[in-house]
Design a protein around this motif. Structure first.
Motif, PDB file in Angstrom:
ATOM      1  N   LEU A   1     -15.128  38.423  32.436  1.00  0.00           N
ATOM      2  CA  LEU A   1     -14.202  38.167  31.337  1.00  0.00           C
ATOM      3  C   LEU A   1     -13.012  39.120  31.330  1.00  0.00           C
ATOM      4  O   LEU A   1     -11.895  38.744  31.003  1.00  0.00           O
ATOM      5  CB  LEU A   1     -14.952  38.263  30.003  1.00  0.00           C
ATOM      6  CG  LEU A   1     -14.183  37.892  28.742  1.00  0.00           C
ATOM      7  CD1 LEU A   1     -13.788  36.422  28.764  1.00  0.00           C
ATOM      8  CD2 LEU A   1     -15.020  38.198  27.504  1.00  0.00           C
ATOM      9  N   ARG A   2     -13.227  40.384  31.698  1.00  0.00           N
ATOM     10  CA  ARG A   2     -12.178  41.398  31.580  1.00  0.00           C
ATOM     11  C   ARG A   2     -11.361  41.580  32.858  1.00  0.00           C
ATOM     12  O   ARG A   2     -10.600  42.544  32.976  1.00  0.00           O
ATOM     13  CB  ARG A   2     -12.810  42.733  31.143  1.00  0.00           C
ATOM     14  CG  ARG A   2     -13.090  42.787  29.649  1.00  0.00           C
ATOM     15  CD  ARG A   2     -14.121  43.819  29.292  1.00  0.00           C
ATOM     16  NE  ARG A   2     -15.457  43.375  29.653  1.00  0.00           N
ATOM     17  CZ  ARG A   2     -16.198  42.559  28.907  1.00  0.00           C
ATOM     18  NH1 ARG A   2     -15.722  42.092  27.775  1.00  0.00           N
ATOM     19  NH2 ARG A   2     -17.402  42.186  29.302  1.00  0.00           N
ATOM     20  N   LEU A   3     -11.478  40.667  33.806  1.00  0.00           N
ATOM     21  CA  LEU A   3     -10.709  40.787  35.049  1.00  0.00           C
ATOM     22  C   LEU A   3      -9.216  40.649  34.793  1.00  0.00           C
ATOM     23  O   LEU A   3      -8.403  41.379  35.356  1.00  0.00           O
ATOM     24  CB  LEU A   3     -11.187  39.740  36.053  1.00  0.00           C
ATOM     25  CG  LEU A   3     -10.483  39.709  37.413  1.00  0.00           C
ATOM     26  CD1 LEU A   3     -10.599  41.065  38.110  1.00  0.00           C
ATOM     27  CD2 LEU A   3     -11.078  38.612  38.301  1.00  0.00           C
ATOM     28  N   ASN A   4      -8.828  39.716  33.929  1.00  0.00           N
ATOM     29  CA  ASN A   4      -7.420  39.513  33.610  1.00  0.00           C
ATOM     30  C   ASN A   4      -7.306  38.595  32.395  1.00  0.00           C
ATOM     31  O   ASN A   4      -8.309  38.114  31.877  1.00  0.00           O
ATOM     32  CB  ASN A   4      -6.650  38.921  34.800  1.00  0.00           C
ATOM     33  CG  ASN A   4      -7.229  37.585  35.250  1.00  0.00           C
ATOM     34  OD1 ASN A   4      -7.377  36.650  34.458  1.00  0.00           O
ATOM     35  ND2 ASN A   4      -7.563  37.472  36.525  1.00  0.00           N
ATOM     36  N   THR A   5      -6.067  38.353  31.992  1.00  0.00           N
ATOM     37  CA  THR A   5      -5.786  37.380  30.940  1.00  0.00           C
ATOM     38  C   THR A   5      -5.005  36.232  31.572  1.00  0.00           C
ATOM     39  O   THR A   5      -3.873  36.430  32.010  1.00  0.00           O
ATOM     40  CB  THR A   5      -4.955  38.000  29.800  1.00  0.00           C
ATOM     41  OG1 THR A   5      -5.675  39.109  29.246  1.00  0.00           O
ATOM     42  CG2 THR A   5      -4.688  36.973  28.711  1.00  0.00           C
ATOM     43  N   PRO A   6      -5.593  35.042  31.654  1.00  0.00           N
ATOM     44  CA  PRO A   6      -4.911  33.924  32.315  1.00  0.00           C
ATOM     45  C   PRO A   6      -3.578  33.589  31.654  1.00  0.00           C
ATOM     46  O   PRO A   6      -3.436  33.641  30.438  1.00  0.00           O
ATOM     47  CB  PRO A   6      -5.905  32.764  32.171  1.00  0.00           C
ATOM     48  CG  PRO A   6      -7.224  33.416  31.980  1.00  0.00           C
ATOM     49  CD  PRO A   6      -6.946  34.674  31.206  1.00  0.00           C
ATOM     50  N   ARG A   7      -2.604  33.236  32.475  1.00  0.00           N
ATOM     51  CA  ARG A   7      -1.276  32.862  31.975  1.00  0.00           C
ATOM     52  C   ARG A   7      -1.308  31.439  31.431  1.00  0.00           C
ATOM     53  O   ARG A   7      -2.171  30.636  31.810  1.00  0.00           O
ATOM     54  CB  ARG A   7      -0.250  32.952  33.109  1.00  0.00           C
ATOM     55  CG  ARG A   7      -0.428  31.905  34.201  1.00  0.00           C
ATOM     56  CD  ARG A   7       0.405  32.221  35.415  1.00  0.00           C
ATOM     57  NE  ARG A   7      -0.085  33.432  36.070  1.00  0.00           N
ATOM     58  CZ  ARG A   7       0.558  34.035  37.077  1.00  0.00           C
ATOM     59  NH1 ARG A   7       1.695  33.557  37.519  1.00  0.00           N
ATOM     60  NH2 ARG A   7       0.048  35.120  37.626  1.00  0.00           N
ATOM     61  N   TYR A   8      -0.368  31.135  30.560  1.00  0.00           N
ATOM     62  CA  TYR A   8      -0.184  29.763  30.107  1.00  0.00           C
ATOM     63  C   TYR A   8       0.727  29.041  31.088  1.00  0.00           C
ATOM     64  O   TYR A   8       1.693  29.616  31.588  1.00  0.00           O
ATOM     65  CB  TYR A   8       0.434  29.733  28.704  1.00  0.00           C
ATOM     66  CG  TYR A   8      -0.505  30.167  27.610  1.00  0.00           C
ATOM     67  CD1 TYR A   8      -1.501  29.321  27.135  1.00  0.00           C
ATOM     68  CD2 TYR A   8      -0.397  31.440  27.052  1.00  0.00           C
ATOM     69  CE1 TYR A   8      -2.366  29.727  26.134  1.00  0.00           C
ATOM     70  CE2 TYR A   8      -1.256  31.863  26.046  1.00  0.00           C
ATOM     71  CZ  TYR A   8      -2.237  30.990  25.596  1.00  0.00           C
ATOM     72  OH  TYR A   8      -3.096  31.397  24.607  1.00  0.00           O
TER      73      TYR A   8
END
Length: 254
Positions: free
Chosen positions: A184-191
């Protein structure tokens, strides 16, 4: 590393939808229900695209197994930055019994066919919560694996992976080719932006069948029944510690 990355993207019932069990207890209701990309798969796509943006890889290929609607999930990955897609068409009874082992066989066959240097998957899907596909794929290919990744960096022909484990973090280095699973904490997916959504419509999606890859989809598992979790009972307030102990004794908790 100037290589190719395969990213698995699974079509699942949207996380915001209330799941309903079929009347015959054979599974959950999927007809007329909103579907979207598995959230952990979104993280996997984002990480692959970031590696490409850093010029550490040359191509990101999104792969999805399922019915025709799975192409919508691939299009989402293409809009996020994947270069092309592969739709492994599985429908009917085969799709209903499709499990991690069958998916792993498909991914392993595609990795050989596409000469992939990395396979990045979500650590698990939110529908079955199996957390098995990445590990099985690595075993079938005899590749090293970095599971539950919260940080990934390329160091030549090696991948440095920070893994989330019970009670802390573990840092490992593995050689490529390899299989990674995203936590979960690998990254924040882009929109996906509107221009990229439009560009994604022009990107290629190849259609293949499991038989083309020499994969047998016969399942070794049988779902006997699916039940909803029991309804949670309402709590109660007590005035004193003595009342609390008495209530716990009455309900057989102590």
């Amino acid at each position: 590393m100037s290589g190719r990355v395969l990213v698995g993207v699974k079509r699942v019932i949207d996380y915001a939808v209330k799941i309903r069990v079929k009347p015959d207890k054979s599974g959950v209701v999927t007809d007329g229900v909103k579907h979207s990309m598995n959230p952990f798969c979104e993280i996997a796509v984002e990480e692959a695209v970031k590696l490409k943006e850093k010029k550490l890889i040359k191509e990101v290929v999104a792969v999805s197994c399922g019915p025709q609607q799975s192409q919508e999930t691939i299009r989402t990955a293409l809009a996020m930055g994947a270069d092309r897609g592969i739709h492994v068409e599985v429908s009917g009874k085969d799709y209903e019994t499709l499990g991690p082992l069958q998916i792993s066989k498909i991914l392993a066959a595609l990795a050989k066919k596409e000469d992939a240097q990395l396979i990045i998957l979500g650590k698990q899907a939110i529908d079955d919560d199996c957390n098995q596909t990445g590990q099985m794929t690595a075993a079938l290919l005899d590749w090293p694996q970095g599971t539950f990744a919260s940080e990934v960096s390329m160091e030549g022909a090696q991948v440095k992976v920070v893994r989330e484990i019970d009670g802390g973090l573990e840092t490992i280095k593995i050689n490529t080719p390899a299989v990674l699973t995203a936590d979960l904490r690998l990254n924040t997916p882009r929109y996906a932006t509107l221009p990229n959504i439009m560009k994604a419509k022009k990107k290629k999606i190849a259609n293949v069948k499991p038989a083309d890859l020499g994969v047998d989809l016969t399942s070794r598992l049988e779902v006997l029944r699916v039940d909803e979790p029991p309804q949670r009972q309402a709590g109660m307030k007590v005035e004193t510690v003595e009342d609390l102990v008495a209530k716990l004794k009455d309900t057989g908790k102590v």
